[in-house]
Design a protein around this motif. Structure first.
Motif, PDB file in Angstrom:
ATOM      1  N   SER A  24      48.564  43.135  39.657  1.00 42.43           N
ATOM      2  CA  SER A  24      48.069  41.672  39.596  1.00 42.43           C
ATOM      3  C   SER A  24      48.083  40.703  38.589  1.00 42.43           C
ATOM      4  O   SER A  24      48.184  39.762  38.912  1.00 42.43           O
ATOM      5  N   ALA A  25      48.342  41.705  37.490  1.00 39.28           N
ATOM      6  CA  ALA A  25      48.607  40.355  36.427  1.00 39.28           C
ATOM      7  C   ALA A  25      49.609  39.502  36.488  1.00 39.28           C
ATOM      8  O   ALA A  25      49.865  38.495  36.437  1.00 39.28           O
ATOM      9  N   ALA A  26      50.389  40.696  36.313  1.00 42.23           N
ATOM     10  CA  ALA A  26      51.836  39.940  36.603  1.00 42.23           C
ATOM     11  C   ALA A  26      52.264  39.517  37.113  1.00 42.23           C
ATOM     12  O   ALA A  26      52.788  37.903  37.971  1.00 42.23           O
TER      13      ALA A  26
ATOM     14  N   SER B 239      43.973  35.964  37.915  1.00 41.60           N
ATOM     15  CA  SER B 239      43.929  37.449  38.708  1.00 41.60           C
ATOM     16  C   SER B 239      42.661  38.031  38.688  1.00 41.60           C
ATOM     17  O   SER B 239      42.015  37.438  38.100  1.00 41.60           O
ATOM     18  N   GLY B 240      41.996  38.549  39.737  1.00 41.05           N
ATOM     19  CA  GLY B 240      40.796  39.466  39.505  1.00 41.05           C
ATOM     20  C   GLY B 240      40.772  40.743  40.523  1.00 41.05           C
ATOM     21  O   GLY B 240      41.780  41.058  40.549  1.00 41.05           O
ATOM     22  N   VAL B 241      40.377  41.461  40.566  1.00 41.36           N
ATOM     23  CA  VAL B 241      39.497  42.861  40.923  1.00 41.36           C
ATOM     24  C   VAL B 241      39.863  42.579  42.482  1.00 41.36           C
ATOM     25  O   VAL B 241      39.006  41.889  43.088  1.00 41.36           O
ATOM     26  N   THR B 242      40.496  43.676  42.658  1.00 37.31           N
ATOM     27  CA  THR B 242      41.309  43.314  44.482  1.00 37.31           C
ATOM     28  C   THR B 242      40.477  44.741  45.072  1.00 37.31           C
ATOM     29  O   THR B 242      39.445  45.297  44.391  1.00 37.31           O
ATOM     30  N   ALA B 243      40.025  44.055  46.094  1.00 41.97           N
ATOM     31  CA  ALA B 243      39.233  45.026  46.919  1.00 41.97           C
ATOM     32  C   ALA B 243      40.028  46.531  46.605  1.00 41.97           C
ATOM     33  O   ALA B 243      38.814  47.400  46.658  1.00 41.97           O
TER      34      ALA B 243
ATOM     35  N   ILE C 299      39.128  29.105  45.654  1.00 42.57           N
ATOM     36  CA  ILE C 299      38.653  30.257  45.457  1.00 42.57           C
ATOM     37  C   ILE C 299      39.152  31.231  46.593  1.00 42.57           C
ATOM     38  O   ILE C 299      38.891  31.246  48.138  1.00 42.57           O
ATOM     39  N   SER C 300      39.037  32.306  46.094  1.00 37.56           N
ATOM     40  CA  SER C 300      39.626  33.433  46.918  1.00 37.56           C
ATOM     41  C   SER C 300      38.611  34.842  46.566  1.00 37.56           C
ATOM     42  O   SER C 300      37.929  34.402  45.141  1.00 37.56           O
ATOM     43  N   SER C 301      38.405  36.040  47.447  1.00 36.89           N
ATOM     44  CA  SER C 301      37.674  36.904  47.107  1.00 36.89           C
ATOM     45  C   SER C 301      38.755  37.698  46.622  1.00 36.89           C
ATOM     46  O   SER C 301      39.817  37.662  46.512  1.00 36.89           O
ATOM     47  N   GLY C 302      38.393  38.548  46.209  1.00 42.22           N
ATOM     48  CA  GLY C 302      39.423  39.444  45.029  1.00 42.22           C
ATOM     49  C   GLY C 302      40.351  39.404  44.618  1.00 42.22           C
ATOM     50  O   GLY C 302      39.548  38.088  43.089  1.00 42.22           O
ATOM     51  N   ASP C 303      41.472  39.542  44.800  1.00 43.04           N
ATOM     52  CA  ASP C 303      42.664  38.903  43.565  1.00 43.04           C
ATOM     53  C   ASP C 303      43.884  37.421  43.932  1.00 43.04           C
ATOM     54  O   ASP C 303      43.130  37.778  45.574  1.00 43.04           O
TER      55      ASP C 303
ATOM     56  N   VAL D 188      41.971  31.074  41.965  1.00 50.07           N
ATOM     57  CA  VAL D 188      40.973  31.453  41.695  1.00 50.07           C
ATOM     58  C   VAL D 188      40.441  32.890  42.269  1.00 50.07           C
ATOM     59  O   VAL D 188      39.877  32.317  43.738  1.00 50.07           O
ATOM     60  N   GLY D 189      40.557  34.828  41.681  1.00 51.27           N
ATOM     61  CA  GLY D 189      40.155  35.396  42.534  1.00 51.27           C
ATOM     62  C   GLY D 189      38.960  35.661  41.598  1.00 51.27           C
ATOM     63  O   GLY D 189      38.686  35.747  40.622  1.00 51.27           O
ATOM     64  N   ILE D 190      37.438  36.035  42.722  1.00 53.23           N
ATOM     65  CA  ILE D 190      36.334  35.982  42.520  1.00 53.23           C
ATOM     66  C   ILE D 190      36.624  37.124  42.008  1.00 53.23           C
ATOM     67  O   ILE D 190      35.426  37.590  41.861  1.00 53.23           O
ATOM     68  N   GLY D 191      37.199  38.856  42.720  1.00 52.83           N
ATOM     69  CA  GLY D 191      36.986  39.908  42.483  1.00 52.83           C
ATOM     70  C   GLY D 191      36.249  39.894  43.676  1.00 52.83           C
ATOM     71  O   GLY D 191      36.089  39.414  44.900  1.00 52.83           O
ATOM     72  N   PRO D 192      35.221  40.996  43.783  1.00 51.50           N
ATOM     73  CA  PRO D 192      34.649  41.554  44.956  1.00 51.50           C
ATOM     74  C   PRO D 192      33.457  40.919  45.096  1.00 51.50           C
ATOM     75  O   PRO D 192      33.029  41.171  46.212  1.00 51.50           O
ATOM     76  N   GLY D 193      32.776  40.462  44.697  1.00 51.57           N
ATOM     77  CA  GLY D 193      31.460  38.822  44.747  1.00 51.57           C
ATOM     78  C   GLY D 193      30.361  39.521  43.563  1.00 51.57           C
ATOM     79  O   GLY D 193      29.843  38.104  43.735  1.00 51.57           O
ATOM     80  N   SER D 194      29.863  40.441  43.205  1.00 46.68           N
ATOM     81  CA  SER D 194      28.755  39.975  42.179  1.00 46.68           C
ATOM     82  C   SER D 194      29.409  39.996  40.727  1.00 46.68           C
ATOM     83  O   SER D 194      31.069  40.075  40.358  1.00 46.68           O
ATOM     84  N   ARG D 195      28.606  39.456  40.431  1.00 45.36           N
ATOM     85  CA  ARG D 195      28.646  38.345  39.126  1.00 45.36           C
ATOM     86  C   ARG D 195      29.519  39.029  37.823  1.00 45.36           C
ATOM     87  O   ARG D 195      30.858  38.884  37.010  1.00 45.36           O
TER      88      ARG D 195
END
Lengths: 247, 247
Positions: free
Chosen positions: A119-121, B113-117, B80-84, B9-16
């Protein structure tokens, strides 16, 4: 005695800003930190009075045993991985070590996910993933090369976007060349490829090239190689795989 | 005029706690925020005086056009996207929209990038990924079902760990059942499977089952389905794929 806890923490690509808050909290809450000695400097700013155990490369099992022994003493321990803790990293071996020591249930475990290298790359290249994709490690330390070849061949057949982890090291200088040859059975020579060294951390370098021209000699063990599918294109300085929207 | 900037922006799974600091910084620095209306509440705590543009599902192209038009006015915008942001999300379509409008080079773009689902769900299950793995979306809105079937079949052949994104929605109630049947051509009936609804956000539920027993009726559009490879095992409450360490 209070039950100990192990956080299997993924710290992301390495820079502070790409960590999650949960990773920061876990490391700060811990009284012990166990990690590969090369990764500890990446979290130096989070170290206050935790006891830090720096272990060498290939000592993954010992790292898990160390974390477990501390947790069995009631301590809270962070076991550090770069990227995501569950992708070619420490979380899996930790569970295996805990089970082998009949310690499942005796310590609490939380896996803290992070931004994985792929993801970073991808973020530094633009948006090369986007669609169905495969991650393959070219390291044959733990996986027979024949299995890796099969994975490459099927990923090539399937026209998946491909992220190559561990594309090269001293022990396997030819693996990336071999992988490229396997993929060229299925992909056009001009398939776009992105090469990112030190993605999203100090010393990052980004290059966009093609499968045929891939400069394997520039790739080192801190590199991610991302190979596009048949729709991936170069837009300006960016590598982009369309998902299929009608514009 | 100052050049505008778009953060994808990927905000990751949803929690702060599973956001990255870079995502937080990008949203705070922006004067405009564009996102799917369901995701905006997930970043409510970061909204101060930014102008917020909430758009509906399937309006991905309009969201990118909105972000671009704001950036062309010199503004800094978070899309905004969720996840990555780069995995089945907004980054790719953003680049395509920018190119179509001949605006490459006219605005700055940074993919955060963010933490993907898949990583988030894996962390809640234990360590089911660990090895070479495939991500496949079962949504045929943008990809012909025949391509998805081919991907499933090759992933099955390759003994990859598989993450299924978008396993079900109202428009495709049978896709997960069909996917399971394709995988059962190659995998044992008792292949461990993890099902995570709302991974790493409010309302999370986790279940470990097998490929044969997969309760497709319990799966909804907020679910990730992770299918193990031939070595994946259930250790206590956890799903773990060994990478091959000798213990």
């Amino acid at each position: 005695m209070k039950k100990g806890k192990i956080y299997a923490v993924g710290i992301g690509p390495g820079s502070r800003e790409h960590r999650t808050l949960r990773a920061v909290e876990a490391i700060k809450e811990s009284t012990g930190i166990v990690g590969y000695k090369t990764y500890i400097p990446l979290i130096e700013d989070l170290i206050e009075d935790q006891q830090v155990h720096r272990l060498g490369m290939k000592h993954e099992v010992e790292r898990c045993e160390k974390a477990l022994s501390l947790a069995l003493q009631g301590k809270t321990v962070s076991l550090i991985s770069s990227g995501d803790a569950g992708i070619y990293a420490m979380a899996g071996i930790l569970f295996e070590v805990i089970e082998k020591n009949n310690a499942l249930g005796k310590v609490n475990i939380e896996v803290v996910s992070g931004v994985t290298a792929s993801s970073a790359a991808a973020a530094s290249l633009g948006a090369p993933i986007m669609h169905d994709h495969v991650s393959i490690s070219l390291s044959d330390l733990l996986t027979p090369w024949s299995v890796i070849e099969k994975h490459l061949d099927l990923a090539g057949q399937g026209d998946f976007v491909i992220s190559l982890y561990n594309p090269k090291s001293k022990g396997r200088p030819k693996h990336l060349q071999n992988a490229t040859e396997i993929l060229l059975r299925h992909r056009r020579k001009d398939t776009p490829v992105g090469i990112v060294i030190n993605a999203k951390r100090e010393g990052e370098s980004v290059k966009i090239t093609t499968l045929e021209a891939l400069p394997t000699e520039e790739v080192n063990m801190f590199t991610m190689v991302l190979i596009g599918n048949s729709n991936t294109k170069i837009l300006g300085d960016f590598l982009v795989t369309p998902r299929g929207y009608d514009l």
